[in-house]
Design a protein around this motif. Sequence first.
Motif, short mmCIF file in Angstrom:
data_model
loop_
_atom_site.label_atom_id
_atom_site.label_comp_id
_atom_site.label_asym_id
_atom_site.label_seq_id
_atom_site.Cartn_x
_atom_site.Cartn_y
_atom_site.Cartn_z
N PHE A 102 30.83 -17.64 -24.01
CA PHE A 102 32.06 -18.40 -24.31
C PHE A 102 33.36 -17.64 -23.52
CE2 PHE A 102 35.47 -17.59 -27.48
CZ PHE A 102 36.05 -18.86 -27.31
N LEU A 103 33.23 -16.25 -23.89
CA LEU A 103 34.52 -15.46 -23.28
C LEU A 103 34.73 -15.87 -21.86
CD1 LEU A 103 34.15 -12.26 -25.28
CD2 LEU A 103 36.06 -13.85 -25.61
N ARG A 104 33.62 -15.72 -21.15
CA ARG A 104 33.93 -16.09 -19.60
C ARG A 104 34.25 -17.55 -19.26
NH1 ARG A 104 31.59 -12.21 -16.63
NH2 ARG A 104 30.27 -10.83 -17.34
N THR A 105 33.81 -18.41 -20.06
CA THR A 105 34.26 -19.54 -20.01
C THR A 105 35.84 -19.79 -20.49
OG1 THR A 105 32.05 -20.88 -20.47
CG2 THR A 105 34.16 -22.21 -20.54
N PHE A 106 36.17 -19.21 -21.41
CA PHE A 106 37.47 -19.45 -22.08
C PHE A 106 38.53 -18.68 -21.30
CE2 PHE A 106 40.88 -17.20 -24.52
CZ PHE A 106 41.72 -18.16 -24.82
N TYR A 107 38.11 -17.43 -20.92
CA TYR A 107 38.92 -16.40 -19.93
C TYR A 107 38.96 -17.03 -18.57
CZ TYR A 107 40.52 -13.71 -23.67
OH TYR A 107 41.01 -13.21 -24.96
N GLY A 108 37.94 -17.99 -18.09
CA GLY A 108 37.99 -18.35 -16.91
C GLY A 108 39.01 -19.49 -16.72
N ALA A 109 39.21 -20.20 -17.99
CA ALA A 109 40.05 -21.29 -18.06
C ALA A 109 41.51 -20.76 -18.15
CB ALA A 109 39.73 -22.33 -19.28
N ALA A 110 41.68 -19.74 -19.02
CA ALA A 110 42.85 -19.13 -19.37
C ALA A 110 43.51 -18.61 -18.06
CB ALA A 110 42.85 -18.13 -20.37
#
Length: 151
Positions: free
Chosen positions: A32-40
């Motif tokens: 989740f964090l990889r996806t979220f911070y990738g988008a951020a």
Amino acid sequence: MSAIPETPERRAALTREIAAQTGLDEARIEAFLRTFYGAARQDPLLGPAFAGVEDWERHIATLTRFWGSVALMTGDYHGQPMRAHAHLALTPAHFARWLTLFEATARAHFTAEGAEHMLERARRIARSLEMGLIPLALPARVRATATGARP
């Protein structure tokens, strides 16, 4: 009344209980964090805040320890989030956008229970950081004149 002793066994039991109730575990949180911070990082408002991160893998590992401690009660994170964000000149708009993106990503990645568990904590953390990092604008004080009358 005595406090319940905090032991590694008790923490592990809490982590197992939360995982059973929410479907969350460290691997899911990291994904989740990889996806979220990738988008951020690609977001026009949030992206510049991440420009100074030199070692993204190390940062993800730190974030995973943080969110594991927050969401799963692992106790693995021992940093200072307020200090880590103090230099970023964040505004209320940053926190609002962060929460919007976090919520959308959490709802796409987790069970309903897992998303709500993460979102409850994310809202509390965002509120705390915003209150700690952004000075409250107070009205100017009215000064009394030498005679004691207010202008």
